[in-house]
Design a protein around this motif. Structure first.
Motif, PDB file in Angstrom:
ATOM      1  N   GLN B 299       0.858  -1.178   0.000  1.00  0.00           N
ATOM      2  CA  GLN B 299       0.000   0.000   0.000  1.00  0.00           C
ATOM      3  C   GLN B 299       0.896   1.230   0.000  1.00  0.00           C
ATOM      4  O   GLN B 299       2.047   1.149   0.385  1.00  0.00           O
ATOM      5  CB  GLN B 299      -0.877   0.011   1.258  1.00  0.00           C
ATOM      6  N   CYS B 300       0.330   2.346  -0.446  1.00  0.00           N
ATOM      7  CA  CYS B 300       1.026   3.628  -0.345  1.00  0.00           C
ATOM      8  C   CYS B 300       0.237   4.462   0.643  1.00  0.00           C
ATOM      9  O   CYS B 300      -0.886   4.879   0.346  1.00  0.00           O
ATOM     10  CB  CYS B 300       1.077   4.335  -1.696  1.00  0.00           C
ATOM     11  N   ARG B 301       0.779   4.706   1.815  1.00  0.00           N
ATOM     12  CA  ARG B 301       0.005   5.427   2.831  1.00  0.00           C
ATOM     13  C   ARG B 301       0.945   5.953   3.907  1.00  0.00           C
ATOM     14  O   ARG B 301       2.092   5.533   4.032  1.00  0.00           O
ATOM     15  CB  ARG B 301      -1.031   4.496   3.459  1.00  0.00           C
ATOM     16  N   ARG B 302       0.415   6.896   4.683  1.00  0.00           N
ATOM     17  CA  ARG B 302       1.201   7.415   5.798  1.00  0.00           C
ATOM     18  C   ARG B 302       0.269   7.844   6.914  1.00  0.00           C
ATOM     19  O   ARG B 302      -0.929   8.053   6.704  1.00  0.00           O
ATOM     20  CB  ARG B 302       2.071   8.585   5.354  1.00  0.00           C
ATOM     21  N   MET B 303       0.865   8.019   8.109  1.00  0.00           N
ATOM     22  CA  MET B 303       0.123   8.602   9.212  1.00  0.00           C
ATOM     23  C   MET B 303      -0.026  10.100   8.942  1.00  0.00           C
ATOM     24  O   MET B 303       0.782  10.701   8.244  1.00  0.00           O
ATOM     25  CB  MET B 303       0.884   8.407  10.532  1.00  0.00           C
ATOM     26  N   GLU B 304      -1.055  10.680   9.530  1.00  0.00           N
ATOM     27  CA  GLU B 304      -1.275  12.113   9.317  1.00  0.00           C
ATOM     28  C   GLU B 304      -0.106  12.918   9.887  1.00  0.00           C
ATOM     29  O   GLU B 304       0.366  13.864   9.292  1.00  0.00           O
ATOM     30  CB  GLU B 304      -2.588  12.517   9.972  1.00  0.00           C
ATOM     31  N   ARG B 305       0.330  12.552  11.085  1.00  0.00           N
ATOM     32  CA  ARG B 305       1.558  13.154  11.626  1.00  0.00           C
ATOM     33  C   ARG B 305       2.352  12.085  12.355  1.00  0.00           C
ATOM     34  O   ARG B 305       1.788  11.082  12.823  1.00  0.00           O
ATOM     35  CB  ARG B 305       1.282  14.357  12.533  1.00  0.00           C
ATOM     36  N   PHE B 306       3.664  12.293  12.430  1.00  0.00           N
ATOM     37  CA  PHE B 306       4.561  11.261  12.962  1.00  0.00           C
ATOM     38  C   PHE B 306       4.884  11.469  14.437  1.00  0.00           C
ATOM     39  O   PHE B 306       5.549  10.653  15.049  1.00  0.00           O
ATOM     40  CB  PHE B 306       5.871  11.205  12.150  1.00  0.00           C
ATOM     41  N   ARG B 307       4.427  12.620  14.994  1.00  0.00           N
ATOM     42  CA  ARG B 307       4.629  12.824  16.427  1.00  0.00           C
ATOM     43  C   ARG B 307       3.282  12.916  17.118  1.00  0.00           C
ATOM     44  O   ARG B 307       2.395  13.657  16.670  1.00  0.00           O
ATOM     45  CB  ARG B 307       5.403  14.118  16.690  1.00  0.00           C
ATOM     46  N   HIS B 319       5.026   5.328   7.528  1.00  0.00           N
ATOM     47  CA  HIS B 319       4.717   5.484   6.103  1.00  0.00           C
ATOM     48  C   HIS B 319       5.092   4.217   5.360  1.00  0.00           C
ATOM     49  O   HIS B 319       6.043   3.525   5.692  1.00  0.00           O
ATOM     50  CB  HIS B 319       5.475   6.670   5.513  1.00  0.00           C
ATOM     51  N   GLN B 320       4.325   3.958   4.297  1.00  0.00           N
ATOM     52  CA  GLN B 320       4.566   2.756   3.503  1.00  0.00           C
ATOM     53  C   GLN B 320       4.493   3.152   2.040  1.00  0.00           C
ATOM     54  O   GLN B 320       3.621   3.944   1.648  1.00  0.00           O
ATOM     55  CB  GLN B 320       3.460   1.744   3.791  1.00  0.00           C
ATOM     56  N   VAL B 321       5.388   2.627   1.228  1.00  0.00           N
ATOM     57  CA  VAL B 321       5.386   2.917  -0.203  1.00  0.00           C
ATOM     58  C   VAL B 321       5.457   1.616  -0.988  1.00  0.00           C
ATOM     59  O   VAL B 321       5.695   0.556  -0.425  1.00  0.00           O
ATOM     60  CB  VAL B 321       6.580   3.820  -0.617  1.00  0.00           C
ATOM     61  N   SER B 322       5.248   1.726  -2.301  1.00  0.00           N
ATOM     62  CA  SER B 322       5.441   0.566  -3.159  1.00  0.00           C
ATOM     63  C   SER B 322       6.940   0.291  -3.236  1.00  0.00           C
ATOM     64  O   SER B 322       7.757   1.149  -2.918  1.00  0.00           O
ATOM     65  CB  SER B 322       4.890   0.847  -4.555  1.00  0.00           C
ATOM     66  N   PRO B 323       7.327  -0.912  -3.665  1.00  0.00           N
ATOM     67  CA  PRO B 323       8.765  -1.215  -3.683  1.00  0.00           C
ATOM     68  C   PRO B 323       9.513  -0.517  -4.814  1.00  0.00           C
ATOM     69  O   PRO B 323      10.736  -0.486  -4.805  1.00  0.00           O
ATOM     70  CB  PRO B 323       8.799  -2.730  -3.875  1.00  0.00           C
ATOM     71  N   PHE B 324       8.791   0.074  -5.784  1.00  0.00           N
ATOM     72  CA  PHE B 324       9.472   0.642  -6.942  1.00  0.00           C
ATOM     73  C   PHE B 324      10.204   1.918  -6.564  1.00  0.00           C
ATOM     74  O   PHE B 324       9.593   2.919  -6.229  1.00  0.00           O
ATOM     75  CB  PHE B 324       8.466   0.925  -8.063  1.00  0.00           C
ATOM     76  N   PHE B 365       6.760  15.477   4.752  1.00  0.00           N
ATOM     77  CA  PHE B 365       7.111  16.040   3.443  1.00  0.00           C
ATOM     78  C   PHE B 365       7.887  15.000   2.622  1.00  0.00           C
ATOM     79  O   PHE B 365       7.583  14.761   1.444  1.00  0.00           O
ATOM     80  CB  PHE B 365       7.951  17.299   3.694  1.00  0.00           C
ATOM     81  N   GLY B 366       8.860  14.356   3.249  1.00  0.00           N
ATOM     82  CA  GLY B 366       9.638  13.311   2.565  1.00  0.00           C
ATOM     83  C   GLY B 366       8.762  12.130   2.177  1.00  0.00           C
ATOM     84  O   GLY B 366       8.867  11.590   1.067  1.00  0.00           O
ATOM     85  N   ALA B 367       7.880  11.721   3.092  1.00  0.00           N
ATOM     86  CA  ALA B 367       7.000  10.575   2.809  1.00  0.00           C
ATOM     87  C   ALA B 367       6.085  10.885   1.635  1.00  0.00           C
ATOM     88  O   ALA B 367       5.862  10.040   0.763  1.00  0.00           O
ATOM     89  CB  ALA B 367       6.182  10.218   4.052  1.00  0.00           C
ATOM     90  N   ASP B 368       5.561  12.109   1.581  1.00  0.00           N
ATOM     91  CA  ASP B 368       4.672  12.477   0.474  1.00  0.00           C
ATOM     92  C   ASP B 368       5.412  12.422  -0.860  1.00  0.00           C
ATOM     93  O   ASP B 368       4.870  11.974  -1.867  1.00  0.00           O
ATOM     94  CB  ASP B 368       4.067  13.864   0.700  1.00  0.00           C
ATOM     95  N   GLU B 369       6.652  12.886  -0.859  1.00  0.00           N
ATOM     96  CA  GLU B 369       7.450  12.831  -2.084  1.00  0.00           C
ATOM     97  C   GLU B 369       7.676  11.371  -2.508  1.00  0.00           C
ATOM     98  O   GLU B 369       7.562  11.016  -3.685  1.00  0.00           O
ATOM     99  CB  GLU B 369       8.789  13.532  -1.840  1.00  0.00           C
ATOM    100  N   ASN B 370       7.955  10.529  -1.536  1.00  0.00           N
ATOM    101  CA  ASN B 370       8.193   9.109  -1.847  1.00  0.00           C
ATOM    102  C   ASN B 370       6.919   8.419  -2.311  1.00  0.00           C
ATOM    103  O   ASN B 370       6.938   7.619  -3.243  1.00  0.00           O
ATOM    104  CB  ASN B 370       8.777   8.396  -0.625  1.00  0.00           C
ATOM    105  N   ILE B 371       5.814   8.719  -1.651  1.00  0.00           N
ATOM    106  CA  ILE B 371       4.538   8.111  -2.032  1.00  0.00           C
ATOM    107  C   ILE B 371       4.155   8.556  -3.437  1.00  0.00           C
ATOM    108  O   ILE B 371       3.723   7.745  -4.260  1.00  0.00           O
ATOM    109  CB  ILE B 371       3.439   8.449  -0.997  1.00  0.00           C
TER     110      ILE B 371
END
Lengths: 60, 541
Positions: B299-307, B319-324, B365-371
């Motif tokens: 899945q491609c997803r993240r928590m709304e905030r990490f703290r 956060h989770q991204v596809s393997p590509f 911000f980094g997670a969104d770019e990766n997703i």
């Protein structure tokens, strides 16, 4: 001006996403019609028959 | 009792009963990390090296088997290098540069990463994840021998947590029964299924991709070159929508087959079926052993905030991204280095707790770019509609003949660290003509010096890098020390330092964070501006 066949679009992935997003929710006939309109608009923008002829050849 | 969820590649932290389990009052720790995977261990190491005692809890006794993440980026290796274990990873890993892209039987094009010279670390290495993790744990053992307070407790599973305002109370299950612990700060690195996230009732929203990937690691002494081979619509029998062949150390080759959604997992994991696929790909004469096989979805997803108050989430838990694109473990390592120095300053009382919100801001911000990148790659590799298939195949057809279409071919955009443009901690860019790649917010780009490399010369704290200009040797603002690194033309034997940090400018001063990201830059030392940038970078403005 010669037909450009070298990379020429900044942020290619963003462009590609935008192109496909334009087709979201369209059926086959609607997508084909969108593509046709888009080609006509872009050809008009180019406006140079030699460039358009070269593009037609490259696409075949 | 704690149940095992997976088999181990290396047993490295077997369960041992500790006095805290019988303590009448729960033991209190400044920092508890949950999860001894690569992100948890990197975070713990970074904090311990900054002088913070860290306790790591893991519900297993070592590293899980399976190659899993195999592709480690330059930035990831630079972080590991700063922690002391990067060189061992590079030595064991396989360096690769050439990729070939196929569509069916046709070779569409090939690319060469052509890594820029003048970096200590390669652009990428392939390395089985258990080795990557083991080098990190080896570093933990070395630091323990050096007297650093970093402890890993195996088969210690957190079963409940409670935020008491001034600490987090944890219930921990062990083979000898449960006990309680108190943590001033809790770092959740407990993976994509994060039990801590579940216990706190926090969401994990995103897009599910309905697909199954079969991984087969095969051991063979074959003549395949050390290249990344990627197929769209592979021509081999039952190979699915895409396939990947990539070399790892120890004569192991990673093969990925994209199988689609409606599959019978049991049947697909049957050795005879896997062998039929691999035979078709490698040819009937190939001799190989199946080393490890697995089927995964993503899945491609993240928590709304990490703290969330005293709890920070990092890595796949956040956060989770596809393997590509190899953006999972590589981005998690950047979480670790982003969080460690900030938490250290907060615990020392040198920065307000709000600084930890910038961890969330920057890494979201980094997670969104990766997703975004991994979602686009997934959409290209697996078109979801007739029209997107049509365009995808048109791109592949054109890419044979025309250079313009090749950058549109997306088999995964390989992980690069993000630049924290315009975020809360990022300061001003006053260096006219300065290179864009080292602008404020960017991670420092390595460069060879007369002796060694630039990133090795940066300290563990804030650094004031001066190029061809003067500044005080040391200075402090609000209790935070800044060390100067003075470099000039004599230190720049290849000209790379000047190209990467001066550009059109003749002189430059860079303020650099402990995680090697640029805060701000100027043509000359300006005390007022530097102090203001340092306060901003530590959450004090």
């Amino acid at each position: 001006m010669a037909l450009i066949l070298q990379p020429n679009i900044p942020d290619q992935d963003g462009f590609y996403q935008e192109l496909l997003a334009a087709h979201d929710g369209l059926g086959k006939a609607e997508s084909d019609a969108l593509n046709a309109r888009l080609i006509l608009i872009l050809c008009n923008h180019i406006g140079d028959r030699e460039v358009i002829a070269a593009a037609l050849k490259a696409a075949k | 009792m704690t149940q095992s969820r997976y088999r181990l590649a290396f047993e490295l932290y077997p369960y041992r009963k500790v006095a805290a389990q019988d303590a009448p009052v729960p033991e209190r720790h400044p920092i508890v990390v949950v999860g001894a995977g690569p992100i948890g261990i990197a975070t713990a190491l970074d904090l311990a090296q900054r002088g913070q005692p860290v306790l790591v809890l893991d519900d297993h006794e070592g590293i899980g088997e399976g190659s899993r993440a195999i592709c480690f980026s330059q930035r990831c290796l630079e972080i590991a290098d700063r922690l002391g274990c990067g060189a061992a990873m590079v030595e064991k890993g396989v360096v690769w540069n050439v990729g070939k892209v196929f569509h069916g039987d046709d070779r569409v094009f090939e690319f060469n990463l052509q890594p820029e010279t003048g970096h200590k670390n390669p652009a990428f290495i392939n390395l089985q994840q258990p080795y990557f993790e083991k080098f990190l744990i080896d570093q933990v053992r070395a630091e323990q021998n050096n007297g650093l307070e970093i402890e890993i407790r195996g088969r210690n599973r957190v079963t409940a947590l409670e935020d008491r305002g001034d600490c987090i109370a944890l219930s921990v299950d062990t083979p000898d029964g449960p006990y309680s612990l108190h943590a001033d700060w809790l770092i959740a690195c407990d993976g994509a299924r994060s039990p801590l996230r579940e216990m706190m009732g926090l969401g994990f929203e995103g897009r599910v991709f309905e697909d199954n990937f079969l991984i087969a690691d095969v051991k063979m002494t074959a003549d395949f070159p050390t290249e990344r081979w990627f197929w769209f619509e592979p021509p081999f029998k039952d190979a699915g929508q895409s396939a990947l062949l990539h070399r790892q150390p120890d004569d192991i080759w990673r093969i990925d087959f994209q199988l689609g959604w409606d599959i019978d997992r049991e049947k697909e994991l049957d050795e005879a079926n896997i062998r039929a696929r691999v035979d078709s790909m490698l040819g009937p004469e190939a001799q190989y052993e199946l080393e490890w096989t697995s089927i995964y979805t993503f899945q491609c997803r993240r928590m709304e905030r990490f703290r969330h108050g005293r709890v920070m989430f990092a890595g796949d838990a956040a956060h989770q991204v596809s393997p590509f694109g190899a953006r999972g473990a590589n981005s998690g390592m950047q979480d670790a280095e982003n969080l460690a120095w900030k938490l250290d300053l907060v615990i020392r009382g040198l920065a307000p707790e709000d600084l930890l919100d910038s961890y969330s801001e920057e890494r979201v911000f980094g997670a969104d770019e990766n997703i975004l990148n991994s979602t686009r790659a997934t959409d290209f590799i697996t078109p979801k509609t007739e029209i997107s298939t049509l365009f995808r195949n048109a791109v592949l057809t054109l890419a044979h003949k025309h250079a313009f279409a090749r950058p549109l071919v997306n088999s995964g955009r390989l992980s690069v660290p993000c630049t924290y443009d315009g975020l809360s901690l990022t300061g001003e860019d006053r260096l006219a003509g300065g290179p864009a790649r080292t602008r404020p917010g960017a991670p420092c780009v390595d460069a060879p010096l007369r002796d060694g490399f630039l990133l090795d010369a940066l300290g563990s704290g804030f650094t004031l890098l001066t190029l061809n200009t003067d500044a005080p040797e040391t200075f402090a603002e609000a209790g935070i020390d800044v060390a100067r690194l003075a470099l000039g033309a004599d230190d720049d034997p290849t000209g790379a330092l000047s190209a990467r940090y001066l550009g059109q400018a003749g002189t430059a001063v860079y303020l650099i964070r402990p995680d090697q990201h640029v805060v701000a830059r100027w043509p000359a030392f300006d005390e007022t501006a530097t102090r203001a940038a340092l306060r901003r970078a530590t959450g004090q403005e």
